[in-house]
Design a protein around this motif. Structure first.
Motif, mmCIF file in Angstrom:
data_model
loop_
_atom_site.group_PDB
_atom_site.id
_atom_site.type_symbol
_atom_site.label_atom_id
_atom_site.label_comp_id
_atom_site.label_asym_id
_atom_site.label_seq_id
_atom_site.Cartn_x
_atom_site.Cartn_y
_atom_site.Cartn_z
ATOM 1 N N THR A 1 29.673 37.112 37.609
ATOM 2 C CA THR A 1 29.992 38.261 37.281
ATOM 3 C C THR A 1 29.385 38.590 36.025
ATOM 4 O O THR A 1 28.752 39.853 35.828
ATOM 5 C CB THR A 1 31.758 38.347 36.605
ATOM 6 N N ASP B 1 36.777 44.983 30.945
ATOM 7 C CA ASP B 1 35.953 45.299 31.953
ATOM 8 C C ASP B 1 34.927 46.581 31.489
ATOM 9 O O ASP B 1 33.922 46.709 31.707
ATOM 10 C CB ASP B 1 36.544 45.689 33.314
ATOM 11 N N LEU C 1 32.517 32.123 39.510
ATOM 12 C CA LEU C 1 33.045 33.551 39.492
ATOM 13 C C LEU C 1 32.713 34.010 38.135
ATOM 14 O O LEU C 1 32.152 35.368 38.004
ATOM 15 C CB LEU C 1 34.255 33.866 40.037
ATOM 16 N N GLY C 2 32.738 33.417 37.016
ATOM 17 C CA GLY C 2 32.585 33.796 35.756
ATOM 18 C C GLY C 2 31.133 34.124 35.592
ATOM 19 O O GLY C 2 30.636 35.143 35.050
ATOM 20 N N ARG D 1 31.836 40.286 42.004
ATOM 21 C CA ARG D 1 32.925 39.572 41.508
ATOM 22 C C ARG D 1 33.939 40.172 42.400
ATOM 23 O O ARG D 1 34.717 39.326 43.037
ATOM 24 C CB ARG D 1 33.459 39.759 40.088
ATOM 25 N N ASP D 2 34.293 41.252 42.605
ATOM 26 C CA ASP D 2 35.302 41.895 43.385
ATOM 27 C C ASP D 2 35.264 41.407 44.875
ATOM 28 O O ASP D 2 36.288 41.105 45.424
ATOM 29 C CB ASP D 2 35.519 43.313 43.290
ATOM 30 N N GLY E 1 35.841 37.710 34.947
ATOM 31 C CA GLY E 1 35.438 36.985 36.368
ATOM 32 C C GLY E 1 36.250 35.474 36.445
ATOM 33 O O GLY E 1 36.732 35.254 37.401
ATOM 34 N N ALA F 1 39.339 34.771 39.071
ATOM 35 C CA ALA F 1 39.302 33.730 39.984
ATOM 36 C C ALA F 1 40.789 33.016 39.628
ATOM 37 O O ALA F 1 41.007 32.395 40.718
ATOM 38 C CB ALA F 1 38.094 33.014 39.293
#
Length: 202
Positions: free
Chosen positions: A39, A94, A35-36, A134-135, A18, A22
């Protein structure tokens, strides 16, 4: 112990994922941390809602929040020239996060004596929920919705744990390695599920 190890692996992998996305989108430092964290913990929050665990249970995971924050900080401070290699390793991180969290989510539902359907849903949401959020926040098409096989591997984790095929730590780690390998192969060799076009695109 297996639960904790898988949780730590998944938390680090998704927090890093994430944070780097970002930075690719040129978010500021606050956006990188948000975002991290989203995620790393988004999938677990959605799972908890659906299987009847209070969302507040997430706030009891202070150790994992600290691990996620340290991981994000390390990535943010990492030399930019080395981060350029992320595209080579991003899918690998991922894959690690997907496998670790899918197994963790399935174990969570199984220990609560939920039926097979709930175990599979918990595996899929925990494994891919954070990545979807996240996406979407990064303005990207969610990986799980692409032609490339993604959520199927989380389903396999749910089925294996729901059927009791994997119980011991060794079996769970073997399942983890197998899922990471399958996910890596799926994007390296472009395995995909069948699609059907309506022919409406311009």
């Amino acid at each position: 112990m297996t639960w904790d190890v898988l949780s730590i692996i998944g938390t680090v992998a998704f927090a890093v994922s994430g944070a780097i996305i970002a930075m690719e989108e040129e978010y500021d430092i606050l956006g990188v941390y948000i975002l991290g964290i989203v995620t790393a913990f988004g999938g677990g929050a959605i799972r908890n809602l659906l299987i009847g665990v209070p969302v507040s249970a997430l706030w009891e995971q202070q150790l994992f929040f600290n691990i996620a924050l340290l991981s994000i900080t390390a990535v943010f401070l990492f030399p930019t020239n080395l981060l350029k290699h992320w595209r080579k390793w991003g899918n690998f991180f991922d894959a690690i996060g997907l496998a670790a969290f899918a197994i963790q989510g399935a174990l969570y539902a199984s220990q609560m004596n939920h039926p097979m359907s709930a175990i599979i849903v918990a595996a899929v949401l925990t494994g891919s929920g954070g990545g979807i959020i996240r996406d979407l926040l990064a303005g990207r098409k969610p990986t799980v919705l692409r032609e490339e096989i993604y959520a199927v591997w989380a389903i396999i984790a749910g089925v294996a744990i729901g059927l009791g095929v994997t119980k011991t730590p060794l079996e769970l780690y073997t399942l983890f390695i197998m899922l990471v390998a399958l996910r890596v192969c799926s994007y390296m060799y472009r395995w995909h599920l069948p699609t059907k076009s309506l022919g409406l695109s311009k």
